[in-house]
Design an enzyme around this catalytic site. Structure first.
Site, mmCIF file in Angstrom:
data_model
loop_
_atom_site.group_PDB
_atom_site.id
_atom_site.type_symbol
_atom_site.label_atom_id
_atom_site.label_comp_id
_atom_site.label_asym_id
_atom_site.label_seq_id
_atom_site.Cartn_x
_atom_site.Cartn_y
_atom_site.Cartn_z
ATOM 1 N N CYS B 119 0.768 -1.232 0.000
ATOM 2 C CA CYS B 119 0.000 0.000 0.000
ATOM 3 C C CYS B 119 0.799 1.281 0.000
ATOM 4 O O CYS B 119 0.937 1.946 1.008
ATOM 5 C CB CYS B 119 -0.955 0.024 1.173
ATOM 6 S SG CYS B 119 -1.932 1.521 1.172
ATOM 7 N N ALA B 120 1.317 1.672 -1.097
ATOM 8 C CA ALA B 120 1.978 2.967 -1.208
ATOM 9 C C ALA B 120 1.027 3.896 -1.925
ATOM 10 O O ALA B 120 0.544 3.582 -2.991
ATOM 11 C CB ALA B 120 3.265 2.850 -1.997
#
Lengths: 294, 294
Positions: B119-120
Protein backbone atom coordinates in the site's frame (compact mmCIF):
# COMPACT_ATOMS: atom_id res chain seq x y z
CA UNK A 1 -4.15 -35.03 3.14
CA UNK A 2 -6.29 -33.87 0.32
CA UNK A 3 -7.67 -36.52 -1.97
CA UNK A 4 -8.82 -36.03 -5.50
CA UNK A 5 -12.34 -35.40 -4.32
CA UNK A 6 -11.26 -32.41 -2.25
CA UNK A 7 -9.35 -30.93 -5.15
CA UNK A 8 -12.33 -31.67 -7.38
CA UNK A 9 -14.29 -29.06 -5.43
CA UNK A 10 -12.35 -26.19 -6.92
CA UNK A 11 -13.60 -24.24 -9.92
CA UNK A 12 -10.44 -22.13 -9.70
CA UNK A 13 -7.50 -23.52 -7.77
CA UNK A 14 -4.00 -22.13 -7.33
CA UNK A 15 -1.56 -23.28 -9.98
CA UNK A 16 1.86 -23.00 -8.38
CA UNK A 17 3.50 -24.86 -11.24
CA UNK A 18 2.37 -22.36 -13.84
CA UNK A 19 5.32 -20.67 -15.50
CA UNK A 20 5.92 -17.05 -14.68
CA UNK A 21 4.44 -16.99 -11.21
CA UNK A 22 7.62 -17.85 -9.38
CA UNK A 23 11.29 -17.50 -10.12
CA UNK A 24 14.26 -19.43 -8.82
CA UNK A 25 17.02 -17.29 -7.32
CA UNK A 26 20.29 -18.24 -5.67
CA UNK A 27 20.39 -17.88 -1.91
CA UNK A 28 22.97 -18.53 0.78
CA UNK A 29 21.77 -20.01 4.03
CA UNK A 30 22.91 -19.76 7.64
CA UNK A 31 25.77 -22.21 7.07
CA UNK A 32 27.04 -20.37 4.04
CA UNK A 33 25.58 -22.97 1.71
CA UNK A 34 24.22 -21.89 -1.68
CA UNK A 35 21.00 -23.22 -3.10
CA UNK A 36 17.98 -22.33 -5.20
CA UNK A 37 15.13 -20.43 -3.57
CA UNK A 38 11.69 -20.09 -5.11
CA UNK A 39 10.28 -16.55 -4.89
CA UNK A 40 7.03 -15.12 -6.19
CA UNK A 41 6.98 -12.68 -9.07
CA UNK A 42 5.27 -9.35 -8.71
CA UNK A 43 4.67 -7.11 -11.69
CA UNK A 44 2.81 -3.85 -12.25
CA UNK A 45 -0.62 -3.86 -13.87
CA UNK A 46 -2.19 -0.54 -14.79
CA UNK A 47 -5.96 -0.53 -14.71
CA UNK A 48 -8.00 1.73 -16.96
CA UNK A 49 -11.74 2.35 -16.86
CA UNK A 50 -13.17 3.73 -20.10
CA UNK A 51 -9.91 5.39 -21.02
CA UNK A 52 -9.17 6.83 -17.60
CA UNK A 53 -6.11 5.53 -15.81
CA UNK A 54 -7.16 4.49 -12.32
CA UNK A 55 -4.33 2.73 -10.53
CA UNK A 56 -1.26 0.57 -10.95
CA UNK A 57 -1.43 -2.62 -8.91
CA UNK A 58 1.48 -4.91 -8.12
CA UNK A 59 0.29 -8.45 -8.79
CA UNK A 60 1.57 -11.94 -9.51
CA UNK A 61 -0.19 -11.52 -12.85
CA UNK A 62 -2.29 -14.66 -13.14
CA UNK A 63 -5.75 -13.10 -13.54
CA UNK A 64 -5.37 -9.51 -14.72
CA UNK A 65 -8.92 -9.27 -16.08
CA UNK A 66 -10.55 -10.52 -12.87
CA UNK A 67 -8.29 -8.26 -10.84
CA UNK A 68 -9.26 -5.18 -12.84
CA UNK A 69 -12.98 -5.97 -12.79
CA UNK A 70 -13.02 -6.84 -9.13
CA UNK A 71 -10.92 -3.87 -8.10
CA UNK A 72 -13.20 -1.43 -9.88
CA UNK A 73 -16.30 -3.14 -8.54
CA UNK A 74 -15.02 -3.21 -4.96
CA UNK A 75 -13.99 0.44 -5.13
CA UNK A 76 -17.54 1.35 -6.12
CA UNK A 77 -16.47 2.50 -9.56
CA UNK A 78 -18.84 0.20 -11.42
CA UNK A 79 -22.41 1.10 -10.80
CA UNK A 80 -25.02 -1.62 -10.46
CA UNK A 81 -26.75 -0.96 -13.76
CA UNK A 82 -23.54 -0.45 -15.68
CA UNK A 83 -22.78 -3.06 -18.34
CA UNK A 84 -19.23 -4.26 -18.82
CA UNK A 85 -18.68 -4.39 -22.56
CA UNK A 86 -15.15 -5.67 -22.60
CA UNK A 87 -12.00 -6.30 -20.63
CA UNK A 88 -8.80 -6.03 -22.65
CA UNK A 89 -5.49 -7.14 -21.22
CA UNK A 90 -2.32 -6.11 -23.01
CA UNK A 91 0.53 -8.27 -21.78
CA UNK A 92 3.29 -6.17 -23.32
CA UNK A 93 2.05 -2.85 -21.99
CA UNK A 94 1.01 -4.48 -18.72
CA UNK A 95 -2.34 -2.74 -18.85
CA UNK A 96 -5.94 -3.82 -18.66
CA UNK A 97 -8.81 -1.69 -19.92
CA UNK A 98 -12.32 -2.26 -18.66
CA UNK A 99 -14.93 -0.84 -21.03
CA UNK A 100 -18.46 -0.12 -19.90
CA UNK A 101 -21.47 1.83 -21.09
CA UNK A 102 -21.25 4.19 -18.14
CA UNK A 103 -19.64 7.56 -17.63
CA UNK A 104 -16.42 7.73 -15.72
CA UNK A 105 -15.81 10.79 -13.63
CA UNK A 106 -13.52 9.99 -10.80
CA UNK A 107 -11.16 12.95 -10.78
CA UNK A 108 -12.48 14.03 -7.43
CA UNK A 109 -12.33 10.59 -5.88
CA UNK A 110 -8.85 9.96 -7.16
CA UNK A 111 -7.57 13.05 -5.43
CA UNK A 112 -8.44 11.86 -2.02
CA UNK A 113 -6.92 8.57 -1.09
CA UNK A 114 -7.21 6.49 1.95
CA UNK A 115 -4.31 4.38 2.96
CA UNK A 116 -5.75 1.59 4.97
CA UNK A 117 -3.99 -1.26 6.59
CA UNK A 118 -4.41 -3.29 3.47
CA UNK A 119 -4.29 -0.63 0.83
CA UNK A 120 -7.44 0.82 -0.66
CA UNK A 121 -6.77 3.38 -3.31
CA UNK A 122 -9.18 5.29 -5.40
CA UNK A 123 -11.97 5.73 -2.91
CA UNK A 124 -12.46 8.05 -0.03
CA UNK A 125 -13.04 5.92 3.02
CA UNK A 126 -16.26 7.79 3.63
CA UNK A 127 -17.53 6.62 0.27
CA UNK A 128 -16.89 3.03 1.23
CA UNK A 129 -18.85 3.50 4.46
CA UNK A 130 -21.67 5.12 2.48
CA UNK A 131 -21.99 2.05 0.35
CA UNK A 132 -22.87 0.14 3.49
CA UNK A 133 -25.86 2.26 4.39
CA UNK A 134 -29.10 0.40 3.96
CA UNK A 135 -27.22 -2.74 3.00
CA UNK A 136 -28.74 -5.96 4.25
CA UNK A 137 -27.09 -9.33 4.10
CA UNK A 138 -29.16 -12.51 3.76
CA UNK A 139 -29.96 -14.68 6.76
CA UNK A 140 -28.04 -17.70 5.44
CA UNK A 141 -26.54 -20.24 7.80
CA UNK A 142 -23.01 -21.43 8.40
CA UNK A 143 -22.14 -24.66 10.16
CA UNK A 144 -18.97 -25.09 12.21
CA UNK A 145 -18.48 -28.48 10.51
CA UNK A 146 -18.19 -26.61 7.21
CA UNK A 147 -15.57 -24.26 8.67
CA UNK A 148 -13.43 -27.12 9.93
CA UNK A 149 -13.74 -28.95 6.59
CA UNK A 150 -12.87 -25.82 4.64
CA UNK A 151 -9.81 -25.07 6.76
CA UNK A 152 -8.56 -28.63 6.37
CA UNK A 153 -8.99 -28.61 2.59
CA UNK A 154 -7.62 -25.14 2.05
CA UNK A 155 -4.57 -25.61 4.27
CA UNK A 156 -3.45 -28.59 2.25
CA UNK A 157 -4.26 -27.32 -1.23
CA UNK A 158 -1.08 -26.93 -3.26
CA UNK A 159 -0.49 -23.24 -3.56
CA UNK A 160 2.11 -20.59 -4.22
CA UNK A 161 1.99 -19.94 -0.52
CA UNK A 162 3.07 -23.44 0.34
CA UNK A 163 5.67 -23.35 -2.42
CA UNK A 164 7.18 -19.90 -2.17
CA UNK A 165 5.62 -18.07 0.75
CA UNK A 166 5.22 -14.30 0.82
CA UNK A 167 1.68 -14.46 -0.51
CA UNK A 168 -1.92 -13.98 0.58
CA UNK A 169 -4.85 -16.22 -0.23
CA UNK A 170 -8.60 -15.79 -0.19
CA UNK A 171 -11.09 -18.52 -1.00
CA UNK A 172 -14.75 -18.25 -2.02
CA UNK A 173 -16.64 -21.18 -0.53
CA UNK A 174 -20.10 -22.62 -0.41
CA UNK A 175 -20.96 -24.83 2.57
CA UNK A 176 -17.97 -27.14 2.99
CA UNK A 177 -16.71 -26.72 -0.58
CA UNK A 178 -13.89 -24.34 -1.48
CA UNK A 179 -14.71 -23.04 -4.97
CA UNK A 180 -12.39 -20.23 -6.03
CA UNK A 181 -8.97 -19.88 -4.41
CA UNK A 182 -7.08 -16.76 -5.45
CA UNK A 183 -3.61 -15.75 -4.29
CA UNK A 184 -1.54 -12.62 -4.72
CA UNK A 185 1.23 -10.59 -3.12
CA UNK A 186 -1.43 -8.15 -2.02
CA UNK A 187 -4.20 -9.38 0.24
CA UNK A 188 -6.72 -7.13 -1.43
CA UNK A 189 -5.79 -8.27 -4.89
CA UNK A 190 -6.81 -11.80 -3.95
CA UNK A 191 -10.23 -10.56 -2.79
CA UNK A 192 -10.66 -8.37 -5.85
CA UNK A 193 -9.87 -11.27 -8.17
CA UNK A 194 -12.68 -13.21 -6.53
CA UNK A 195 -15.05 -10.28 -6.95
CA UNK A 196 -14.05 -10.01 -10.60
CA UNK A 197 -14.65 -13.71 -11.14
CA UNK A 198 -18.09 -13.49 -9.49
CA UNK A 199 -19.02 -10.52 -11.65
CA UNK A 200 -17.73 -12.21 -14.78
CA UNK A 201 -19.49 -15.50 -14.11
CA UNK A 202 -22.57 -13.83 -12.63
CA UNK A 203 -22.31 -15.82 -9.42
CA UNK A 204 -24.58 -15.21 -6.42
CA UNK A 205 -22.99 -14.07 -3.17
CA UNK A 206 -25.65 -14.65 -0.55
CA UNK A 207 -24.94 -18.32 0.01
CA UNK A 208 -21.17 -17.98 0.09
CA UNK A 209 -18.44 -17.87 2.74
CA UNK A 210 -15.25 -15.89 2.23
CA UNK A 211 -12.21 -17.46 3.85
CA UNK A 212 -8.99 -15.46 3.99
CA UNK A 213 -5.49 -15.65 5.41
CA UNK A 214 -5.73 -11.93 5.92
CA UNK A 215 -6.59 -10.01 9.01
CA UNK A 216 -10.17 -8.97 9.57
CA UNK A 217 -9.73 -5.22 9.30
CA UNK A 218 -12.37 -2.60 8.62
CA UNK A 219 -11.52 -2.62 4.95
CA UNK A 220 -11.76 -6.38 4.64
CA UNK A 221 -15.15 -6.40 6.36
CA UNK A 222 -16.49 -3.56 4.23
CA UNK A 223 -15.34 -5.23 1.03
CA UNK A 224 -16.94 -8.54 1.94
CA UNK A 225 -20.21 -6.87 2.88
CA UNK A 226 -20.29 -4.82 -0.32
CA UNK A 227 -19.71 -8.04 -2.26
CA UNK A 228 -22.90 -9.35 -0.63
CA UNK A 229 -21.21 -12.22 1.19
CA UNK A 230 -22.67 -12.74 4.68
CA UNK A 231 -19.85 -14.77 6.28
CA UNK A 232 -16.16 -13.88 6.56
CA UNK A 233 -13.66 -16.20 8.23
CA UNK A 234 -9.92 -16.09 8.85
CA UNK A 235 -7.06 -17.72 10.70
CA UNK A 236 -6.00 -14.23 11.72
CA UNK A 237 -7.25 -11.67 14.15
CA UNK A 238 -9.53 -8.65 14.10
CA UNK A 239 -9.40 -4.91 14.48
CA UNK A 240 -11.97 -3.15 16.64
CA UNK A 241 -13.41 -1.22 13.73
CA UNK A 242 -13.68 -4.37 11.67
CA UNK A 243 -15.75 -5.90 14.45
CA UNK A 244 -17.90 -2.79 14.81
CA UNK A 245 -18.69 -2.60 11.12
CA UNK A 246 -19.47 -6.31 10.96
CA UNK A 247 -21.91 -5.87 13.83
CA UNK A 248 -23.49 -2.84 12.17
CA UNK A 249 -24.09 -4.53 8.82
CA UNK A 250 -24.94 -7.89 10.31
CA UNK A 251 -22.02 -9.83 8.83
CA UNK A 252 -20.91 -13.05 10.51
CA UNK A 253 -17.27 -12.54 11.46
CA UNK A 254 -15.18 -15.51 12.55
CA UNK A 255 -11.50 -15.17 13.29
CA UNK A 256 -8.51 -16.78 14.96
CA UNK A 257 -9.51 -20.06 13.34
CA UNK A 258 -6.75 -22.48 14.22
CA UNK A 259 -7.24 -26.17 14.76
CA UNK A 260 -10.38 -26.61 16.79
CA UNK A 261 -10.55 -23.01 17.99
CA UNK A 262 -12.28 -19.98 16.55
CA UNK A 263 -13.98 -16.86 17.82
CA UNK A 264 -17.12 -15.28 16.44
CA UNK A 265 -17.27 -11.55 17.09
CA UNK A 266 -20.33 -10.65 15.03
CA UNK A 267 -23.34 -12.27 13.44
CA UNK A 268 -23.25 -15.30 15.69
CA UNK A 269 -26.91 -15.97 14.92
CA UNK A 270 -25.99 -17.50 11.56
CA UNK A 271 -23.53 -19.91 13.13
CA UNK A 272 -24.71 -23.44 13.88
CA UNK A 273 -22.25 -25.30 16.05
CA UNK A 274 -22.95 -28.78 14.70
CA UNK A 275 -19.42 -30.15 15.08
CA UNK A 276 -17.76 -31.37 18.26
CA UNK A 277 -14.63 -29.23 18.66
CA UNK A 278 -13.03 -32.01 20.70
CA UNK A 279 -13.03 -34.22 17.62
CA UNK A 280 -10.97 -31.72 15.61
CA UNK A 281 -7.18 -31.83 15.70
CA UNK A 282 -5.82 -28.93 17.69
CA UNK A 283 -3.03 -26.53 16.88
CA UNK A 284 -0.64 -25.54 19.66
CA UNK A 285 -1.17 -22.02 20.94
CA UNK A 286 1.57 -19.69 20.01
CA UNK A 287 3.35 -18.10 22.93
CA UNK A 288 5.82 -15.98 21.00
CA UNK A 289 5.82 -14.55 17.49
CA UNK A 290 5.89 -17.47 15.12
CA UNK A 291 4.09 -17.18 11.83
CA UNK A 292 4.24 -13.44 12.00
CA UNK A 293 1.53 -11.14 10.79
CA UNK A 294 3.33 -10.65 7.55
CA UNK B 1 12.68 -15.07 28.19
CA UNK B 2 13.59 -11.44 28.11
CA UNK B 3 15.29 -10.06 31.15
CA UNK B 4 15.39 -6.44 32.20
CA UNK B 5 18.64 -5.96 30.33
CA UNK B 6 17.06 -6.96 27.02
CA UNK B 7 14.15 -4.61 27.57
CA UNK B 8 16.62 -1.94 28.57
CA UNK B 9 17.92 -1.92 25.00
CA UNK B 10 14.81 -0.24 23.67
CA UNK B 11 14.58 3.49 23.15
CA UNK B 12 11.01 2.99 21.95
CA UNK B 13 9.27 -0.24 22.87
CA UNK B 14 5.69 -1.36 22.26
CA UNK B 15 3.30 -0.40 25.03
CA UNK B 16 0.46 -2.88 24.79
CA UNK B 17 -1.01 -1.74 28.09
CA UNK B 18 -1.43 1.83 26.94
CA UNK B 19 -5.08 2.85 26.93
CA UNK B 20 -6.75 3.31 23.59
CA UNK B 21 -4.66 0.89 21.56
CA UNK B 22 -6.84 -2.12 22.15
CA UNK B 23 -10.45 -2.69 23.00
CA UNK B 24 -12.16 -5.58 24.69
CA UNK B 25 -15.09 -7.04 22.78
CA UNK B 26 -17.35 -9.98 23.52
CA UNK B 27 -16.74 -13.09 21.45
CA UNK B 28 -18.25 -16.55 21.30
CA UNK B 29 -15.93 -19.45 20.77
CA UNK B 30 -16.25 -22.84 19.10
CA UNK B 31 -18.07 -24.31 22.08
CA UNK B 32 -20.55 -21.48 22.23
CA UNK B 33 -18.82 -19.97 25.24
CA UNK B 34 -18.72 -16.18 25.62
CA UNK B 35 -15.66 -14.33 26.71
CA UNK B 36 -13.69 -11.10 26.28
CA UNK B 37 -11.44 -10.75 23.25
CA UNK B 38 -8.77 -8.08 22.93
CA UNK B 39 -8.72 -6.42 19.50
CA UNK B 40 -6.57 -3.59 18.18
CA UNK B 41 -8.03 -0.20 17.45
CA UNK B 42 -7.60 1.37 14.07
CA UNK B 43 -8.54 4.99 13.42
CA UNK B 44 -8.11 7.37 10.51
CA UNK B 45 -5.37 9.98 10.53
CA UNK B 46 -5.33 12.60 7.80
CA UNK B 47 -1.89 13.87 6.93
CA UNK B 48 -1.35 17.40 5.60
CA UNK B 49 1.85 18.88 4.21
CA UNK B 50 1.93 22.67 4.26
CA UNK B 51 -1.82 22.94 3.98
CA UNK B 52 -2.24 20.31 1.31
CA UNK B 53 -4.15 17.18 2.24
CA UNK B 54 -2.07 14.19 1.26
CA UNK B 55 -3.62 10.97 2.51
CA UNK B 56 -5.71 9.40 5.23
CA UNK B 57 -3.97 6.52 6.94
CA UNK B 58 -5.60 3.93 9.16
CA UNK B 59 -3.43 3.57 12.23
CA UNK B 60 -3.49 2.40 15.83
CA UNK B 61 -2.80 6.02 16.66
CA UNK B 62 0.18 5.82 19.02
CA UNK B 63 2.67 8.01 17.11
CA UNK B 64 0.77 10.26 14.71
CA UNK B 65 3.61 12.77 14.37
CA UNK B 66 6.25 10.14 13.53
CA UNK B 67 3.82 8.47 11.15
CA UNK B 68 3.18 11.68 9.27
CA UNK B 69 6.84 12.69 9.09
CA UNK B 70 7.99 9.23 8.08
CA UNK B 71 5.25 8.75 5.53
CA UNK B 72 6.05 12.01 3.79
CA UNK B 73 9.78 11.32 3.92
CA UNK B 74 9.44 7.79 2.56
CA UNK B 75 7.16 8.97 -0.22
CA UNK B 76 9.83 11.42 -1.31
CA UNK B 77 7.69 14.42 -0.43
CA UNK B 78 10.25 15.99 1.90
CA UNK B 79 13.34 17.08 0.07
CA UNK B 80 16.74 16.70 1.68
CA UNK B 81 17.36 20.37 2.29
CA UNK B 82 13.81 21.05 3.44
CA UNK B 83 13.48 22.05 7.10
CA UNK B 84 10.59 20.73 9.12
CA UNK B 85 9.28 23.66 11.12
CA UNK B 86 6.54 21.94 13.02
CA UNK B 87 4.34 18.87 13.31
CA UNK B 88 0.90 19.56 14.73
CA UNK B 89 -1.39 16.73 15.74
CA UNK B 90 -5.04 17.52 16.40
CA UNK B 91 -6.59 14.64 18.28
CA UNK B 92 -10.17 15.77 17.82
CA UNK B 93 -9.94 16.34 14.10
CA UNK B 94 -7.70 13.31 13.71
CA UNK B 95 -5.29 15.28 11.56
CA UNK B 96 -1.60 15.99 11.60
CA UNK B 97 -0.04 18.91 9.75
CA UNK B 98 3.62 18.88 8.86
CA UNK B 99 4.95 22.38 8.20
CA UNK B 100 8.16 22.95 6.28
CA UNK B 101 9.94 25.77 4.53
CA UNK B 102 9.54 24.09 1.16
CA UNK B 103 6.99 24.36 -1.61
CA UNK B 104 4.43 21.65 -1.94
CA UNK B 105 3.25 20.81 -5.40
CA UNK B 106 2.09 17.27 -5.54
CA UNK B 107 -1.12 17.54 -7.54
CA UNK B 108 0.44 15.56 -10.37
CA UNK B 109 1.88 12.86 -8.13
CA UNK B 110 -1.34 12.48 -6.24
CA UNK B 111 -3.23 11.74 -9.42
CA UNK B 112 -1.24 8.67 -10.21
CA UNK B 113 -1.28 6.08 -7.49
CA UNK B 114 0.41 2.79 -7.25
CA UNK B 115 -1.23 0.12 -5.31
CA UNK B 116 1.52 -2.14 -4.19
CA UNK B 117 1.29 -5.23 -2.15
CA UNK B 118 1.71 -3.19 1.01
CA UNK B 119 0.00 0.00 0.00
CA UNK B 120 1.98 2.97 -1.21
CA UNK B 121 -0.12 5.96 -2.03
CA UNK B 122 0.96 9.33 -3.23
CA UNK B 123 3.91 8.35 -5.38
CA UNK B 124 4.16 6.93 -8.83
CA UNK B 125 6.13 3.72 -8.58
CA UNK B 126 8.52 5.09 -11.15
CA UNK B 127 9.32 7.97 -8.85
CA UNK B 128 10.24 5.56 -6.10
CA UNK B 129 12.56 3.69 -8.46
CA UNK B 130 14.11 7.02 -9.53
CA UNK B 131 15.02 7.76 -5.96
CA UNK B 132 17.23 4.69 -6.02
CA UNK B 133 19.38 5.81 -8.92
CA UNK B 134 22.89 6.62 -7.84
CA UNK B 135 22.09 5.57 -4.30
CA UNK B 136 24.89 3.83 -2.47
CA UNK B 137 24.57 2.06 0.85
CA UNK B 138 27.50 1.90 3.24
CA UNK B 139 29.67 -1.20 3.49
CA UNK B 140 28.73 -1.91 7.13
CA UNK B 141 28.79 -5.43 8.50
CA UNK B 142 26.15 -7.67 10.00
CA UNK B 143 26.92 -10.73 12.10
CA UNK B 144 24.68 -13.76 12.22
CA UNK B 145 25.08 -13.77 16.01
CA UNK B 146 23.40 -10.37 16.06
CA UNK B 147 20.51 -11.65 13.94
CA UNK B 148 19.87 -14.57 16.25
CA UNK B 149 20.07 -12.33 19.31
CA UNK B 150 17.72 -9.77 17.77
CA UNK B 151 15.15 -12.39 16.80
CA UNK B 152 15.20 -13.87 20.30
CA UNK B 153 14.74 -10.49 21.98
CA UNK B 154 12.13 -9.19 19.58
CA UNK B 155 10.04 -12.36 19.59
CA UNK B 156 9.64 -12.18 23.35
CA UNK B 157 9.15 -8.44 23.74
CA UNK B 158 5.66 -7.70 25.07
CA UNK B 159 3.74 -6.24 22.19
CA UNK B 160 0.30 -5.60 20.83
CA UNK B 161 0.97 -8.48 18.49
CA UNK B 162 1.44 -10.93 21.33
CA UNK B 163 -1.56 -9.48 23.11
CA UNK B 164 -4.10 -8.92 20.38
CA UNK B 165 -2.69 -10.13 17.09
CA UNK B 166 -3.67 -8.62 13.76
CA UNK B 167 -0.69 -6.27 13.74
CA UNK B 168 2.65 -5.73 12.01
CA UNK B 169 5.92 -4.85 13.67
CA UNK B 170 9.18 -3.37 12.45
CA UNK B 171 12.24 -2.84 14.60
CA UNK B 172 15.22 -0.55 14.05
CA UNK B 173 18.31 -2.24 15.44
CA UNK B 174 22.00 -1.67 15.83
CA UNK B 175 24.21 -4.72 16.11
CA UNK B 176 22.46 -7.04 18.56
CA UNK B 177 20.33 -4.32 20.16
CA UNK B 178 16.75 -3.64 19.18
CA UNK B 179 16.25 0.13 19.53
CA UNK B 180 12.91 1.27 18.17
CA UNK B 181 10.04 -1.22 17.85
CA UNK B 182 6.99 0.20 16.11
CA UNK B 183 3.73 -1.64 15.47
CA UNK B 184 0.64 -0.84 13.46
CA UNK B 185 -2.25 -2.41 11.57
CA UNK B 186 -0.46 -1.46 8.36
CA UNK B 187 2.98 -2.88 7.74
CA UNK B 188 4.10 0.31 6.05
CA UNK B 189 2.89 2.48 8.88
CA UNK B 190 5.29 0.70 11.20
CA UNK B 191 8.21 1.42 8.85
CA UNK B 192 7.14 5.01 8.35
CA UNK B 193 6.95 5.60 12.09
CA UNK B 194 10.55 4.49 12.36
CA UNK B 195 11.56 6.80 9.52
CA UNK B 196 9.74 9.65 11.26
CA UNK B 197 11.49 8.93 14.53
CA UNK B 198 14.90 8.84 12.81
CA UNK B 199 14.19 12.15 11.10
CA UNK B 200 12.94 13.71 14.31
CA UNK B 201 15.86 12.52 16.41
CA UNK B 202 18.38 12.99 13.59
CA UNK B 203 19.57 9.41 13.82
CA UNK B 204 22.06 7.90 11.37
CA UNK B 205 20.95 5.00 9.21
CA UNK B 206 24.15 3.50 7.88
CA UNK B 207 24.92 1.37 10.91
CA UNK B 208 21.41 0.06 11.41
CA UNK B 209 19.49 -3.13 10.66
CA UNK B 210 15.77 -3.08 9.91
CA UNK B 211 13.92 -6.15 11.15
CA UNK B 212 10.33 -6.68 10.09
CA UNK B 213 7.54 -9.22 10.34
CA UNK B 214 6.55 -8.15 6.89
CA UNK B 215 7.30 -9.75 3.60
CA UNK B 216 10.32 -8.53 1.66
CA UNK B 217 8.51 -7.04 -1.32
CA UNK B 218 9.83 -4.51 -3.82
CA UNK B 219 8.25 -1.70 -1.88
CA UNK B 220 9.73 -2.77 1.42
CA UNK B 221 13.19 -3.03 -0.11
CA UNK B 222 12.93 0.35 -1.83
CA UNK B 223 11.78 2.04 1.36
CA UNK B 224 14.61 0.56 3.42
CA UNK B 225 17.18 1.58 0.82
CA UNK B 226 15.81 5.13 0.57
CA UNK B 227 16.01 5.33 4.38
CA UNK B 228 19.73 4.58 3.99
CA UNK B 229 19.63 1.34 5.97
CA UNK B 230 21.90 -1.32 4.44
CA UNK B 231 20.44 -4.46 6.04
CA UNK B 232 16.84 -5.69 5.96
CA UNK B 233 15.76 -8.89 7.70
CA UNK B 234 12.47 -10.72 8.13
CA UNK B 235 10.88 -13.96 9.27
CA UNK B 236 8.89 -13.88 6.07
CA UNK B 237 9.66 -14.52 2.44
CA UNK B 238 10.62 -12.53 -0.61
CA UNK B 239 9.25 -11.46 -3.95
CA UNK B 240 11.43 -11.70 -7.05
CA UNK B 241 11.40 -7.98 -7.65
CA UNK B 242 12.31 -7.32 -4.04
CA UNK B 243 15.36 -9.52 -4.49
CA UNK B 244 16.27 -7.88 -7.80
CA UNK B 245 16.10 -4.36 -6.39
CA UNK B 246 18.10 -5.37 -3.32
CA UNK B 247 20.80 -6.77 -5.59
CA UNK B 248 20.79 -3.63 -7.74
CA UNK B 249 21.18 -1.20 -4.84
CA UNK B 250 23.49 -3.45 -2.88
CA UNK B 251 21.20 -3.99 0.12
CA UNK B 252 21.71 -7.03 2.33
CA UNK B 253 18.45 -8.96 2.24
CA UNK B 254 17.86 -11.76 4.71
CA UNK B 255 14.56 -13.58 4.91
CA UNK B 256 12.81 -16.70 6.15
CA UNK B 257 14.53 -16.20 9.48
CA UNK B 258 13.10 -18.88 11.73
CA UNK B 259 14.98 -20.57 14.53
CA UNK B 260 18.44 -21.34 13.24
CA UNK B 261 17.56 -20.94 9.56
CA UNK B 262 17.73 -17.92 7.30
CA UNK B 263 18.42 -17.20 3.67
CA UNK B 264 20.40 -14.30 2.26
CA UNK B 265 19.35 -13.38 -1.25
CA UNK B 266 21.36 -10.18 -1.74
CA UNK B 267 24.31 -8.37 -0.27
CA UNK B 268 25.81 -11.46 1.28
CA UNK B 269 29.21 -9.75 1.41
CA UNK B 270 28.16 -7.79 4.50
CA UNK B 271 27.14 -10.93 6.35
CA UNK B 272 29.63 -12.50 8.74
CA UNK B 273 28.56 -15.94 9.85
CA UNK B 274 30.13 -15.87 13.29
CA UNK B 275 27.54 -17.97 15.07
CA UNK B 276 27.17 -21.74 14.96
CA UNK B 277 23.64 -22.40 13.63
CA UNK B 278 23.67 -25.74 15.41
CA UNK B 279 23.78 -23.98 18.76
CA UNK B 280 20.57 -22.06 18.04
CA UNK B 281 17.17 -23.52 18.95
CA UNK B 282 15.36 -24.60 15.84
CA UNK B 283 11.78 -24.00 14.78
CA UNK B 284 9.90 -26.86 13.15
CA UNK B 285 9.41 -26.40 9.42
CA UNK B 286 5.89 -25.65 8.48
CA UNK B 287 4.37 -28.18 6.16
CA UNK B 288 0.93 -26.65 5.83
CA UNK B 289 -0.35 -23.14 6.28
CA UNK B 290 0.08 -22.26 9.91
CA UNK B 291 0.90 -18.70 10.81
CA UNK B 292 -0.62 -17.49 7.59
CA UNK B 293 0.72 -14.63 5.58
CA UNK B 294 -1.79 -12.32 7.08
Amino acid sequence: MTNRDDQGDYIVAPDPGRPGLTRSVEGIDQSGQSGPVSVVEERPLTIFLNGQEIVTAMTIGDYPEYLALGFLRNQGMLRDGETVQGVDFDEELETVVVRTDGQTSYEEKLRKKTRTSGCAVGTVFGDMMEGLEGLTLPQAEVRSSWLYALAAKINTTPSLYLEAGAIHGTVLCREDRPLVYMEDVGRHNAVDKIAGWMLSENVAAGDKILYTTGRLTSEMVIKTALMGIPVLASRSGFTAWGVEIAQQVGLTLIGRMRGRRFTCLAGDARLIRDADPGAVADEPRRSARKGGAA
